[in-house]
Write a protein that holds these residues in place. Structure first.
Motif, mmCIF file in Angstrom:
data_model
loop_
_atom_site.group_PDB
_atom_site.id
_atom_site.type_symbol
_atom_site.label_atom_id
_atom_site.label_comp_id
_atom_site.label_asym_id
_atom_site.label_seq_id
_atom_site.Cartn_x
_atom_site.Cartn_y
_atom_site.Cartn_z
ATOM 1 N N ALA A 598 -1.794 19.102 -0.674
ATOM 2 C CA ALA A 598 -2.000 19.711 0.636
ATOM 3 C C ALA A 598 -0.881 19.212 1.538
ATOM 4 O O ALA A 598 -0.048 18.381 1.120
ATOM 5 C CB ALA A 598 -3.369 19.345 1.197
ATOM 6 N N GLN A 599 -0.833 19.721 2.750
ATOM 7 C CA GLN A 599 0.221 19.286 3.667
ATOM 8 C C GLN A 599 -0.383 18.982 5.035
ATOM 9 O O GLN A 599 -1.455 19.458 5.391
ATOM 10 C CB GLN A 599 1.304 20.343 3.792
ATOM 11 C CG GLN A 599 0.844 21.683 4.336
ATOM 12 C CD GLN A 599 1.971 22.702 4.388
ATOM 13 O OE1 GLN A 599 3.131 22.350 4.270
ATOM 14 N NE2 GLN A 599 1.603 23.961 4.576
ATOM 15 N N ASP A 600 0.330 18.141 5.762
ATOM 16 C CA ASP A 600 -0.060 17.854 7.130
ATOM 17 C C ASP A 600 1.208 17.571 7.921
ATOM 18 O O ASP A 600 2.319 17.693 7.406
ATOM 19 C CB ASP A 600 -1.054 16.684 7.196
ATOM 20 C CG ASP A 600 -0.499 15.404 6.567
ATOM 21 O OD1 ASP A 600 0.723 15.318 6.337
ATOM 22 O OD2 ASP A 600 -1.293 14.480 6.301
ATOM 23 N N THR A 601 1.053 17.217 9.159
ATOM 24 C CA THR A 601 2.214 16.941 10.005
ATOM 25 C C THR A 601 3.007 15.774 9.422
ATOM 26 O O THR A 601 2.479 14.685 9.210
ATOM 27 C CB THR A 601 1.776 16.594 11.439
ATOM 28 O OG1 THR A 601 1.004 17.675 11.948
ATOM 29 C CG2 THR A 601 2.983 16.348 12.324
ATOM 30 N N GLY A 602 4.266 16.035 9.152
ATOM 31 C CA GLY A 602 5.131 14.976 8.636
ATOM 32 C C GLY A 602 5.142 14.843 7.133
ATOM 33 O O GLY A 602 5.955 14.091 6.588
ATOM 34 N N ARG A 603 4.271 15.524 6.426
ATOM 35 C CA ARG A 603 4.252 15.436 4.960
ATOM 36 C C ARG A 603 4.246 16.850 4.382
ATOM 37 O O ARG A 603 3.298 17.599 4.579
ATOM 38 C CB ARG A 603 3.044 14.644 4.471
ATOM 39 C CG ARG A 603 3.068 13.170 4.890
ATOM 40 C CD ARG A 603 2.054 12.343 4.137
ATOM 41 N NE ARG A 603 0.684 12.724 4.432
ATOM 42 C CZ ARG A 603 -0.382 12.123 3.903
ATOM 43 N NH1 ARG A 603 -0.217 11.113 3.040
ATOM 44 N NH2 ARG A 603 -1.603 12.509 4.211
ATOM 45 N N ALA A 604 5.337 17.160 3.643
ATOM 46 C CA ALA A 604 5.458 18.499 3.061
ATOM 47 C C ALA A 604 4.449 18.725 1.958
ATOM 48 O O ALA A 604 4.094 19.860 1.651
ATOM 49 C CB ALA A 604 6.881 18.703 2.528
ATOM 50 N N GLY A 605 4.006 17.640 1.361
ATOM 51 C CA GLY A 605 2.996 17.763 0.321
ATOM 52 C C GLY A 605 2.478 16.397 -0.072
ATOM 53 O O GLY A 605 3.272 15.492 -0.363
ATOM 54 N N TYR A 606 1.168 16.208 -0.055
ATOM 55 C CA TYR A 606 0.582 14.961 -0.528
ATOM 56 C C TYR A 606 -0.546 15.322 -1.489
ATOM 57 O O TYR A 606 -1.146 16.394 -1.419
ATOM 58 C CB TYR A 606 0.062 14.098 0.633
ATOM 59 C CG TYR A 606 -1.123 14.691 1.368
ATOM 60 C CD1 TYR A 606 -2.439 14.410 0.967
ATOM 61 C CD2 TYR A 606 -0.947 15.528 2.465
ATOM 62 C CE1 TYR A 606 -3.527 14.960 1.634
ATOM 63 C CE2 TYR A 606 -2.036 16.081 3.131
ATOM 64 C CZ TYR A 606 -3.322 15.790 2.711
ATOM 65 O OH TYR A 606 -4.401 16.339 3.357
ATOM 66 N N TRP A 607 -0.816 14.407 -2.409
ATOM 67 C CA TRP A 607 -1.834 14.664 -3.417
ATOM 68 C C TRP A 607 -3.223 14.475 -2.816
ATOM 69 O O TRP A 607 -3.548 13.404 -2.295
ATOM 70 C CB TRP A 607 -1.646 13.747 -4.618
ATOM 71 C CG TRP A 607 -0.353 13.991 -5.326
ATOM 72 C CD1 TRP A 607 0.770 13.238 -5.266
ATOM 73 C CD2 TRP A 607 -0.059 15.107 -6.173
ATOM 74 N NE1 TRP A 607 1.775 13.799 -6.030
ATOM 75 C CE2 TRP A 607 1.293 14.951 -6.601
ATOM 76 C CE3 TRP A 607 -0.779 16.219 -6.616
ATOM 77 C CZ2 TRP A 607 1.921 15.858 -7.443
ATOM 78 C CZ3 TRP A 607 -0.148 17.124 -7.465
ATOM 79 C CH2 TRP A 607 1.176 16.942 -7.859
ATOM 80 N N VAL A 608 -4.013 15.517 -2.869
ATOM 81 C CA VAL A 608 -5.366 15.465 -2.327
ATOM 82 C C VAL A 608 -6.207 14.459 -3.117
ATOM 83 O O VAL A 608 -6.972 13.673 -2.553
ATOM 84 C CB VAL A 608 -6.028 16.855 -2.370
ATOM 85 C CG1 VAL A 608 -7.485 16.784 -1.960
ATOM 86 C CG2 VAL A 608 -5.257 17.822 -1.487
ATOM 87 N N SER A 609 -6.064 14.466 -4.416
ATOM 88 C CA SER A 609 -6.746 13.525 -5.292
ATOM 89 C C SER A 609 -5.864 13.330 -6.523
ATOM 90 O O SER A 609 -4.777 13.907 -6.606
ATOM 91 C CB SER A 609 -8.135 14.061 -5.677
ATOM 92 O OG SER A 609 -8.837 13.107 -6.445
#
Length: 727
Positions: A598-609
């Motif tokens: 998923a993505q959020d402010t400042g992170r183009a993609g992070y692992w949800v789990s």
């Protein structure tokens, strides 16, 4: 009968330590950490059929070496991802070792160089040093840099023409051959002028026949005798020689000539030009023919042959005998020449440049003349042109293999440049996947990542694989799952995790995850945009790229989970019918056993789990890549450690208390490495430890508190009403 260990999980007669992890009683085991295998296609490099996988590994900082070998394609881009998979400060490393298996069997581009002789034949084959289609971009040309300057004898002024030359005669040996007598006629008008004399001599040479040409000399009223031009001089492994013999004393002088041996003043030379505009390669390599060994025999006739193994002569007349010399007897050409010169009737000399040259480097020649009319003359002149060309060509960007006519002389020159051909990317067949996975049995690794996300039919349409490829993604994922299960047993102790992928709709991805359904398999479904190592441009990669990123981050994270850690990507693309920003879709995907970002402010993609495809229950190990990975590390390290420490020891030297102390030492190590953690019921990170020795078996029991990630934080926020009072 041999002794046996027999339990519900293993029966073996091989002495060793065999680990059993009981998360709910499932055995696992592996050795070292951070070892990843990637298998897939590339534009260059050898395929798995031609390379030992056990020796084909790299460290993450060797991207340039991987690019040099594999050129471009999925393998190169995957390796770049492993070079720096994470953009999260909590995970700064990657894999310790990366094994590469190329599945497509490419072919090398090549071209045949023609030999310089009257019958077309192959001098040798120039080939791309690498495999694949890019080799067809190589252009090559063989050009002349030096023409042969054949022997020529320039005479002085002829004292008297006409009748003074009637019946004059002399003898000629051409290239160490038999003596030919040249006798002028008794008709003075045939030689009363230089033009008439030249014409008469040329007629006599032709009748002999001899490849000689007479012409007017440079001096007044003189002639020159030269060896005729040779269209195939490049292909000769021997140099030319012309000997004039004063067989009728005084007649040579009457013609303004002198007896003696004359040799070529210059041997042929060529330039090999190689260029590749796609890789900015441009090379020019010069090769000259050098006469390295000169041999003569004073006799009636004499020939010499040199093969790959022997030098032989056949002689008549004179005082010597035939020779049969094994070249392997002599370390250098100087030694060989000294030996020949010591034989009765023979003369031999080695060129200064050949003093340390191996005799095996000499051109192979067949029955060349070495006969001479006097001692010390050496008309047999052998080059090392073929060896010199082979060495030079193999030091270019290409490789060279000698052909049937490439054992002497130089190749024919070319009027125009040409290109290599025949280079092809090659197919990946369904059987190649099976065979590659079988090769993985020979190595110890932690994670296996197939660089495929869809069927070959779709990759063919996209131009990502050759038209003959036959793999399917379902079969690749299933075969990889079967492989990791097969080798993750207490007896084989080759535990590993598969990180697979699929490029399809969300529904089909979820169905694929459920069909895999195992804690040793994870499945990604999102495309990833990142700069391509092959083109330097932003490229949308198939979901295998995400799987590679996950593997690299887990390898670098060691005891840490990739959960909530930022991947080093530009962006990702969700499959159809899935929105990673929708909590409902996210929850459903996790339940389906999918690994995604998923993505959020400042992170183009992070692992949800760090979800595996395991979907039977909420087992805290089987539903986490990190937990499975770390439990594997502990299991096999513990087994290997006990094996080295105790197997083969006498129970007179070792008792259960020694084993228990050793177990405590290992547990302290794991705790310091943050693989296990303190718990309220086990402050040291483990409990219920017990070692029992009942020869020949030492049984070890221990419950560890595996260090895992924090996934959930429920926050209880009590809210009460504001109360005020005033008076």
């Amino acid at each position: 009968m041999a002794q046996y260990l027999a339990t519900s999980q293993i029966t073996t007669n091989i002495p060793g330590a065999y680990p059993f992890i009981n998360v709910i009683s499932n055995p696992v085991g592996v050795t070292a950490s951070g070892i990843i295998v990637i298998f897939g296609e590339a534009d260059g490099g050898q395929s798995y059929q031609n390379e030992s996988l056990a020796n084909n590994f790299f460290t993450p900082n060797q991207l340039n070496a991987v690019k040099q070998k594999y050129l471009s394609g999925q393998i190169v881009d995957a390796f770049q991802a492993l070079s720096a998979p994470s953009s999260d400060p909590a995970i700064t490393g990657s894999a310790n070792r990366i094994y590469i298996a190329k599945t497509n069997q490419g072919s090398k581009a090549s071209a045949v160089l023609a030999a310089s002789n009257s019958v077309p034949a192959a001098y040798g084959t120039l080939s791309d040093s690498n495999w694949g289609l890019p080799g067809n971009n190589y252009q090559y040309q063989v050009t002349s840099i030096a023409a042969e300057d054949a022997p020529a004898i320039s005479g002085g002024t002829i004292p008297t023409l006409g009748s003074a030359l009637n019946n004059a005669s002399f003898s000629v040996r051409l290239n160490g051959g038999a003596v030919s007598v040249i006798a002028l006629s008794a008709t003075s008008t045939n030689h009363d002028t230089i033009p008439h004399l030249v014409a008469e001599l040329n007629a006599l040479f032709a009748a002999a026949p001899l490849a000689l040409t007479a012409s007017a000399g440079a001096a007044p009223s003189s002639i020159e005798i030269s060896v005729s031009s040779d269209a195939y001089a490049n292909g000769r492994g021997w140099g030319k020689a012309l000997e004039l013999v004063d067989s009728t004393p005084g007649d040579l002088a009457a013609l303004g000539l002198a007896a003696g041996l004359t040799v070529s003043s210059q041997e042929p030379g060529v330039q090999l030009e190689v260029s590749n505009s796609a890789t900015n390669i441009s090379q020019s390599i010069d090769v000259t023919s050098i006469v390295q060994l000169q041999v003569g025999y004073a006799g009636t006739t004499a020939t010499m042959s040199i093969s790959a193994t022997a030098l032989t002569t056949t002689v008549t007349g004179g005082s010597g005998a035939n020779l049969n010399i094994l070249l392997s007897q002599f370390k250098t050409c100087a030694d060989l020449a000294a030996y020949i010169a010591s034989q009765t009737g023979y003369s031999a000399v080695c060129a200064p440049s050949a003093q340390q040259l191996s005799p095996s480097a000499l051109d192979e020649v067949s029955a060349i003349g070495i006969a001479a009319s006097g001692a010390g003359l050496t008309p047999g002149r052998v080059k090392n042109a073929a060896s010199a060309f082979s060495i030079a060509a193999n030091n270019s960007a290409l490789s060279f293999a000698t052909g049937v006519d490439g054992n002497q002389g130089l190749p024919a020159t070319m009027a125009n440049p040409a290109y290599l051909s025949g280079g092809a990317r090659g197919n990946t067949l369904a059987s190649d996947i099976v065979n590659v996975l079988a090769q993985l049995a020979s190595i110890q690794c932690n994670m296996v990542v197939p660089l495929f996300s869809q069927d070959a039919s779709k990759d063919i349409t996209a131009g990502l694989t050759a038209s003959g490829s036959t793999y399917t993604i379902a079969a690749i994922n299933a075969a990889t799952k079967n492989h990791v299960i097969e080798y993750s047993t207490p007896q084989l102790k080759h535990n590993r995790i598969a990180l697979c992928s699929i490029l399809d709709t969300y529904g089909n991805a979820a169905e694929q995850a459920q069909s895999l359904g195992h804690y040793r398999v994870s499945l990604t479904m999102q495309g990833v945009t990142q700069v391509s190592a092959s083109t330097g441009l932003n490229q949308l990669f198939q979901p295998w790229y995400a799987a590679v990123i996950a593997a690299g981050m887990q390898a670098g994270g060691f005891y840490q989970a990739i959960v909530n850690k930022a991947a080093n990507i530009i962006s990702y693309t969700d499959p159809a019918n899935f929105n990673s920003g929708d909590p409902g879709d996210v929850s459903a995907a996790l339940n389906a056993g999918l690994l995604f970002m998923a993505q959020d402010t400042g992170r183009a993609g992070y692992w949800v789990s760090d979800q595996t495809t395991y979907g039977y229950d909420t087992n805290f190990v089987y539903n986490s890549i990190q937990a499975v990975y770390d439990s594997d590390l502990i299991a096999l390290d513990l087994a290997q450690s006990f094996f080295l420490a105790f197997v083969g020891k006498s129970d007179a030297d070792v008792d259960s208390s020694v084993g228990l102390a050793y177990l405590a030492q290992k547990m302290a190590q794991y705790k310091s490495q943050k693989l296990i953690a303190a718990s309220a019921d086990a402050p040291l990170g483990y409990k219920n430890q017990r070692v029992q020795l009942a020869a020949p078996t030492m049984t070890v029991n221990v419950e560890i508190k595996l260090a895992t990630a924090i996934y959930f934080i429920p926050i209880n926020l009590n809210i009460s009403a504001v109360q005020n009072a005033a008076s």
